[in-house]
Scaffold this motif. Structure first.
Motif, PDB file in Angstrom:
ATOM      1  N   PRO A 161      34.665  15.526   1.645  1.00  0.00           N
ATOM      2  CA  PRO A 161      34.011  14.278   2.081  1.00  0.00           C
ATOM      3  C   PRO A 161      35.017  13.115   2.127  1.00  0.00           C
ATOM      4  O   PRO A 161      35.917  13.042   1.279  1.00  0.00           O
ATOM      5  CB  PRO A 161      32.947  14.049   1.015  1.00  0.00           C
ATOM      6  CG  PRO A 161      33.530  14.691  -0.217  1.00  0.00           C
ATOM      7  CD  PRO A 161      34.298  15.887   0.257  1.00  0.00           C
ATOM      8  N   HIS A 162      34.864  12.223   3.122  1.00  0.00           N
ATOM      9  CA  HIS A 162      35.770  11.090   3.256  1.00  0.00           C
ATOM     10  C   HIS A 162      35.366   9.972   2.303  1.00  0.00           C
ATOM     11  O   HIS A 162      34.186   9.780   2.013  1.00  0.00           O
ATOM     12  CB  HIS A 162      35.763  10.593   4.708  1.00  0.00           C
ATOM     13  CG  HIS A 162      36.158  11.660   5.687  1.00  0.00           C
ATOM     14  ND1 HIS A 162      37.374  12.297   5.653  1.00  0.00           N
ATOM     15  CD2 HIS A 162      35.475  12.220   6.730  1.00  0.00           C
ATOM     16  CE1 HIS A 162      37.452  13.187   6.628  1.00  0.00           C
ATOM     17  NE2 HIS A 162      36.299  13.171   7.299  1.00  0.00           N
ATOM     18  N   SER A 163      36.370   9.221   1.854  1.00  0.00           N
ATOM     19  CA  SER A 163      36.100   8.139   0.904  1.00  0.00           C
ATOM     20  C   SER A 163      37.081   7.008   1.144  1.00  0.00           C
ATOM     21  O   SER A 163      38.080   7.165   1.844  1.00  0.00           O
ATOM     22  CB  SER A 163      36.258   8.652  -0.529  1.00  0.00           C
ATOM     23  OG  SER A 163      37.612   9.027  -0.776  1.00  0.00           O
ATOM     24  N   ALA A 164      36.783   5.864   0.537  1.00  0.00           N
ATOM     25  CA  ALA A 164      37.669   4.708   0.674  1.00  0.00           C
ATOM     26  C   ALA A 164      39.043   5.000   0.088  1.00  0.00           C
ATOM     27  O   ALA A 164      40.079   4.553   0.615  1.00  0.00           O
ATOM     28  CB  ALA A 164      37.036   3.495  -0.014  1.00  0.00           C
ATOM     29  N   LYS A 165      39.058   5.759  -1.020  1.00  0.00           N
ATOM     30  CA  LYS A 165      40.342   6.097  -1.650  1.00  0.00           C
ATOM     31  C   LYS A 165      41.190   6.975  -0.730  1.00  0.00           C
ATOM     32  O   LYS A 165      42.401   6.764  -0.574  1.00  0.00           O
ATOM     33  CB  LYS A 165      40.080   6.813  -2.974  1.00  0.00           C
ATOM     34  CG  LYS A 165      41.348   7.091  -3.778  1.00  0.00           C
ATOM     35  CD  LYS A 165      41.008   7.719  -5.119  1.00  0.00           C
ATOM     36  CE  LYS A 165      42.278   7.961  -5.924  1.00  0.00           C
ATOM     37  NZ  LYS A 165      41.977   8.595  -7.231  1.00  0.00           N
ATOM     38  N   LYS A 166      40.565   7.972  -0.097  1.00  0.00           N
ATOM     39  CA  LYS A 166      41.300   8.837   0.832  1.00  0.00           C
ATOM     40  C   LYS A 166      41.805   8.042   2.043  1.00  0.00           C
ATOM     41  O   LYS A 166      42.912   8.268   2.539  1.00  0.00           O
ATOM     42  CB  LYS A 166      40.408   9.986   1.297  1.00  0.00           C
ATOM     43  CG  LYS A 166      40.152  11.043   0.233  1.00  0.00           C
ATOM     44  CD  LYS A 166      39.299  12.176   0.787  1.00  0.00           C
ATOM     45  CE  LYS A 166      39.087  13.264  -0.263  1.00  0.00           C
ATOM     46  NZ  LYS A 166      38.262  14.375   0.270  1.00  0.00           N
ATOM     47  N   LEU A 167      40.968   7.113   2.526  1.00  0.00           N
ATOM     48  CA  LEU A 167      41.379   6.276   3.656  1.00  0.00           C
ATOM     49  C   LEU A 167      42.585   5.423   3.291  1.00  0.00           C
ATOM     50  O   LEU A 167      43.512   5.233   4.098  1.00  0.00           O
ATOM     51  CB  LEU A 167      40.215   5.396   4.098  1.00  0.00           C
ATOM     52  CG  LEU A 167      40.485   4.443   5.271  1.00  0.00           C
ATOM     53  CD1 LEU A 167      40.892   5.222   6.517  1.00  0.00           C
ATOM     54  CD2 LEU A 167      39.245   3.575   5.548  1.00  0.00           C
ATOM     55  N   HIS A 168      42.597   4.914   2.047  1.00  0.00           N
ATOM     56  CA  HIS A 168      43.726   4.114   1.566  1.00  0.00           C
ATOM     57  C   HIS A 168      45.024   4.922   1.624  1.00  0.00           C
ATOM     58  O   HIS A 168      46.051   4.458   2.118  1.00  0.00           O
ATOM     59  CB  HIS A 168      43.439   3.653   0.134  1.00  0.00           C
ATOM     60  CG  HIS A 168      44.627   3.050  -0.542  1.00  0.00           C
ATOM     61  ND1 HIS A 168      45.108   1.793  -0.217  1.00  0.00           N
ATOM     62  CD2 HIS A 168      45.455   3.547  -1.515  1.00  0.00           C
ATOM     63  CE1 HIS A 168      46.173   1.533  -0.967  1.00  0.00           C
ATOM     64  NE2 HIS A 168      46.412   2.572  -1.762  1.00  0.00           N
ATOM     65  N   TRP A 169      44.982   6.168   1.145  1.00  0.00           N
ATOM     66  CA  TRP A 169      46.187   7.003   1.155  1.00  0.00           C
ATOM     67  C   TRP A 169      46.570   7.430   2.576  1.00  0.00           C
ATOM     68  O   TRP A 169      47.747   7.574   2.901  1.00  0.00           O
ATOM     69  CB  TRP A 169      45.969   8.229   0.268  1.00  0.00           C
ATOM     70  CG  TRP A 169      46.131   7.901  -1.187  1.00  0.00           C
ATOM     71  CD1 TRP A 169      45.172   7.789  -2.130  1.00  0.00           C
ATOM     72  CD2 TRP A 169      47.369   7.603  -1.831  1.00  0.00           C
ATOM     73  NE1 TRP A 169      45.708   7.445  -3.349  1.00  0.00           N
ATOM     74  CE2 TRP A 169      47.082   7.322  -3.186  1.00  0.00           C
ATOM     75  CE3 TRP A 169      48.700   7.522  -1.413  1.00  0.00           C
ATOM     76  CZ2 TRP A 169      48.049   6.992  -4.126  1.00  0.00           C
ATOM     77  CZ3 TRP A 169      49.683   7.191  -2.355  1.00  0.00           C
ATOM     78  CH2 TRP A 169      49.347   6.934  -3.684  1.00  0.00           C
ATOM     79  N   ALA A 170      45.571   7.612   3.402  1.00  0.00           N
ATOM     80  CA  ALA A 170      45.858   7.962   4.798  1.00  0.00           C
ATOM     81  C   ALA A 170      46.639   6.853   5.485  1.00  0.00           C
ATOM     82  O   ALA A 170      47.577   7.108   6.254  1.00  0.00           O
ATOM     83  CB  ALA A 170      44.561   8.241   5.556  1.00  0.00           C
TER      84      ALA A 170
END
Length: 488
Positions: free
Chosen positions: A444-453
């Motif tokens: 699942p996508h999350s704000a934390k994953k988006l930050h690292w992306a």
């Protein structure tokens, strides 16, 4: 099955075996092409004398020298051109192999032109061979004697991979029905549209080297004597039958007579008082083109020349003065030894005149002012721009040669031909480890994953700089190890 269809099918069949992929094979074919030019030099010279009244020295200068130079360049640079090309990476792909891999397109159709039939037909062939393609060569039937010499290519090159198909319009039309992986056509825009239409049926990419009316602006604040000397050479070489010849002059009325006088002096110096009997002055290719060009003189004021001889396809170097924009000579590419002068009031009007017409293959400006030159570069568009000379950009292999819009699509010369006739394949090779780095892209996508992306994808890494940094780190580690090991 037609001869044309058979040639294409045979070339494709052999290409599919991978015969042309090894660089040694390509270099051997390039050397054989060079040998063809050397061993058949006399035949080439004789053929061009018959077709275009070219002198031996003119053939050497305008047909052979540049071709030999391109062959030698391709041989010397082939390993470099064909090698994988590293590209910059982002942090997400920092440990991956990322590169561009040039690969052959397949079977290329090369349709040559008649005005420089050796150079214009064989220069694209150099790139086709270097890039590892098969190629069907179709010389122009208009320069019939040269086309006959071109048939001898199959005695030097691999005849299955590089067939030569001679003939006229029916043979060309039959070739265009076949499926190719690229079509390289040099000629006029009318036929260029037909080539593009035929290519579209197979979604075949094209390189169209066309022409058009290349303007030549003379600024009143320049050395008019030198300007006219270079323009006279560029216009009347090959009897004006050059796709990048200055097609017409734009200048202020105040210098028009000076320009005419200087051009007249140059014509006399270059071609004597009697160009008709001078060895280095050519002829129109045939009577059809002769009649077309002569018709362009009508309803204009002849300032220089104007005499002709239909039996010899001879037209004297001719200059027209006070030419109107609506004149017939301004409606089509002249492709002959007629040079119209169109008066304009200033640079602004000259730029407007140029921009109201199709984009030319070349644009020439003669001026002592860098400001004028930069303004024309900034406010116009053309395949090429040359300041204070004519034609010479064609000789530089590191400059892409090609048109824009109505004057053509695609480019060639040197590495540009290689790239034009290659597929620049994007390659990425990743290892099956470091899977934790990839977690950010999986649901699942999350704000934390988006930050690292954002961090990993938007940060570009310069490969060369990264390697230098890695070398520094390794040297520092080695130095630390040495100090710890031997300085106890």
């Amino acid at each position: 099955m037609s001869r044309e269809q058979l040639a294409v099918q045979q070339a494709r069949k052999v290409f599919m075996t991978g015969r042309s992929k090894p660089l040694d094979y390509r270099i051997k074919q390039l050397r054989n092409l060079s040998r063809f030019v050397t061993e058949k030099e006399k035949d080439i010279i004789d053929a061009l004398k018959k077709d275009l009244h070219k002198s031996e020295n003119a053939t050497q200068l305008f047909e052979i020298l540049g071709l030999v130079g391109e062959i030698n360049l391709a041989i010397s640079k082939l390993a470099e051109w064909a090698a994988p090309r590293p590209v910059n990476k982002n942090l997400l792909t920092i440990s991956d192999e990322v590169f561009i891999h040039p690969e052959p397109l397949g079977v290329v159709l090369i349709i040559g032109a008649w005005n420089y039939p050796i150079a214009i037909t064989l220069l694209p062939l150099v790139g086709a061979i270097a890039a590892g393609n098969a190629a069907v060569v179709k010389p122009s039937e208009v320069s019939s004697h040269t086309a006959k010499v071109m048939e001898l290519l199959t005695h030097y090159l691999d005849p299955e991979m590089y067939p030569v198909v001679t003939g006229g319009v029916p043979e060309t039309q039959e070739l265009l029905k076949q499926r190719f992986d690229h079509i390289f056509y040099t000629g006029n825009s009318t036929v260029g549209k037909l080539v593009m239409e035929a290519a579209a049926r197979h979604l075949t990419p094209v390189t169209l080297e066309l022409g058009g009316k290349s303007p030549c602006y003379i600024d009143k604040n320049c050395d008019i004597k030198i300007a006219c000397r270079r323009i006279t050479w560029g216009k009347f070489v090959n009897c004006g039958q050059t796709c990048i010849a200055p097609d017409y002059i734009l200048c202020e009325p105040s210098i028009q007579n000076t320009v005419i006088n200087e051009i007249q002096k140059c014509i006399k110096e270059f071609y004597t008082k009697d160009p008709k009997s001078f060895a280095d002055y050519g002829r129109i290719i045939n009577q059809r083109h002769f009649k077309r060009i002569i018709a362009l003189i009508e309803d204009n004021t002849v300032a220089i020349g104007g005499d002709s001889d239909e039996s010899e396809c001879y037209i004297a170097p001719t200059v027209l003065k006070d030419v109107k924009s609506q004149s017939k000579v301004m409606q089509e590419e002249i492709f002959g030894p007629i040079l119209p002068i169109v008066p304009v009031n200033d640079l602004k009007e000259a730029i407007q005149f140029i921009n109201e017409r199709e984009k030319p293959l070349a644009l020439y400006v003669f001026s002592s002012s860098n400001k004028v030159i930069k303004q024309i570069i900034s406010e116009t568009s053309s395949g090429a721009l040359v300041a204070n000379d004519c034609l010479v950009h064609f000789t530089i292999s590191d400059l892409p040669f090609g048109g824009v819009g109505n004057s053509g699509t695609g480019c060639y010369h040197g590495k540009y031909t290689f790239d034009q006739l290659s597929h620049l394949r994007s390659c990425l090779i990743k290892k099956l480890n470091m899977e934790m780095v990839n977690q950010m892209r999986y649901p699942p996508h999350s704000a934390k994953k988006l930050h690292w992306a954002r961090i990993l994808l938007l940060k570009q890494i310069n490969v060369a700089r990264w390697r230098r940094m890695a070398q520094v780190v390794m040297l520092a580690a080695l130095a630390t190890f040495v100090v710890k090991r031997f300085m106890r």
